[in-house]
Design an enzyme around this catalytic site. Structure first.
Site, short mmCIF file in Angstrom:
data_model
loop_
_atom_site.label_atom_id
_atom_site.label_comp_id
_atom_site.label_asym_id
_atom_site.label_seq_id
_atom_site.Cartn_x
_atom_site.Cartn_y
_atom_site.Cartn_z
N SER A 67 35.04 -2.20 -3.17
CA SER A 67 33.74 -2.76 -2.77
C SER A 67 33.85 -4.24 -2.46
CB SER A 67 32.71 -2.55 -3.89
OG SER A 67 32.40 -1.19 -4.06
N SER A 155 30.43 0.42 0.01
CA SER A 155 30.55 -0.56 -1.07
C SER A 155 29.37 -0.44 -2.02
CB SER A 155 30.61 -1.98 -0.51
OG SER A 155 29.37 -2.34 0.09
N LYS A 156 29.64 -0.60 -3.31
CA LYS A 156 28.57 -0.58 -4.31
C LYS A 156 28.14 -2.04 -4.48
CE LYS A 156 27.48 1.77 -8.67
NZ LYS A 156 26.51 2.73 -8.14
N SER A 157 27.40 -2.51 -3.49
CA SER A 157 27.02 -3.92 -3.41
C SER A 157 25.62 -4.13 -3.96
CB SER A 157 27.06 -4.40 -1.96
OG SER A 157 28.32 -4.13 -1.38
#
Length: 300
Positions: A67, A155-157
């Site tokens: 990410s 992505s784990k944004s």
């Protein structure tokens, strides 16, 4: 203080263990102003052998690294050290079955430039199933999953979750438990905080990658399907197709596996007990606690 920490809670911050109540961050950080950060949700379970195990720790920290790479945040951290630190946070807080939250965040910066440095924070707390233990009622959200051409959707944004907050709040205000989002082309994507599977005619289906977060729980469910000889297919499908399903569930580290009672006006007709969905729910519980997957999950 709140349900996440108190004056005795210890966290990991930039290589040191410190009290959560006295830790601080800079008010001028890019993460605070622009949501420029990446995080993970991880669970620890007390296994049948009596020890505490973080489920798929390596996969979660590899996704955290990925990410950060996707959104150009430096990642100078050693994942083995972070996993060790996560176990230490559990030990220092006397936690066994817990939710773990690592966050990589950025230093001060008011420009829209990629960060030149980053910080790491790891905390943990006791937390039940994020969506509760009841069968859920979902609504089709008026909000769409963000277009992958506008964002690094895998992505784990942190900033991306404003979309999830808006969708979840809309659902709750209308009397539902959670929201289901479509993608920009009208195909089913995912719930606001979880991936989706549905059962039809003895087969499981789940949205294909491309417009969804590639969930680690999602990958585990697919693994379980293959181990249990349950047919599973990743594909694009519409909301109308979903409303012909026999049963369905959402899944994620926080939610674990949560069965669905209804979507909008459509109630899933297959009884939960004995469904493939229920068998996978039990198999997942067995997997995370170290029991044989076959226990309580034998197909008929």
């Amino acid at each position: 203080m709140n349900s996440y920490y108190d004056h005795q809670t210890t966290i990991y911050l930039n290589g040191e263990f410190t009290r959560a109540a006295t830790a601080s961050t800079d008010l001028y950080g890019q993460s605070l102003h622009y949501g420029y950060a990446a995080f993970e949700g991880i669970r620890a379970y007390k296994t049948v052998s009596g020890d505490v195990r973080i489920f798929k720790a390596e996969a979660h920290y590899e996704r955290l690294k990925r990410s950060c790479e996707l959104i150009h945040i430096p990642y100078p951290f050693d994942n083995n050290e972070l996993i060790e630190a996560s176990y230490k946070v559990l030990e220092l807080n006397n936690l066994q079955e817990a939710y773990i939250r690592p966050l990589v965040y950025c230093p001060p910066g008011m420009t829209l430039k990629a960060a030149a440095a980053s910080h790491i924070f790891i905390c943990a707390w006791n937390w039940g199933a994020y969506l509760g233990d009841k069968m859920l009622r979902l609504m089709t959200s008026s909000y769409e999953r963000p277009n992958p051409k506008a964002f690094e959707i895998e992505s784990k944004s942190s900033g991306l979750y404003i979309n999830s907050i808006l969708a979840s709040e809309e659902a709750r205000r209308k009397g539902f438990d959670e929201a289901l989002l479509l993608d920009a082309h009208g195909f089913v994507a995912e719930a606001a905080s979880a991936n989706l599977f549905f059962e039809k005619n003895g087969k499981m289906y789940t949205p294909a990658l491309g417009n969804i977060l590639p969930g680690i729980t999602r990958a585990t469910v697919i693994e379980l399907c293959r181990e249990m000889n349950i047919p599973v297919e990743e594909k694009l499908f519409t909301i109308n197709e979903l409303k012909t399903a026999d049963a369905a569930f959402v899944c994620g580290t926080g939610a674990e596996i949560a069965g669905l009672k209804a979507l909008d006006e459509y109630e899933f007709p297959l009884p939960w007990e004995g469904s493939l969905c229920q068998k996978l729910q039990q198999a997942y519980k067995n997997r995370v606690t170290g029991r044989p997957v076959s226990a309580g999950a034998t197909l008929v």
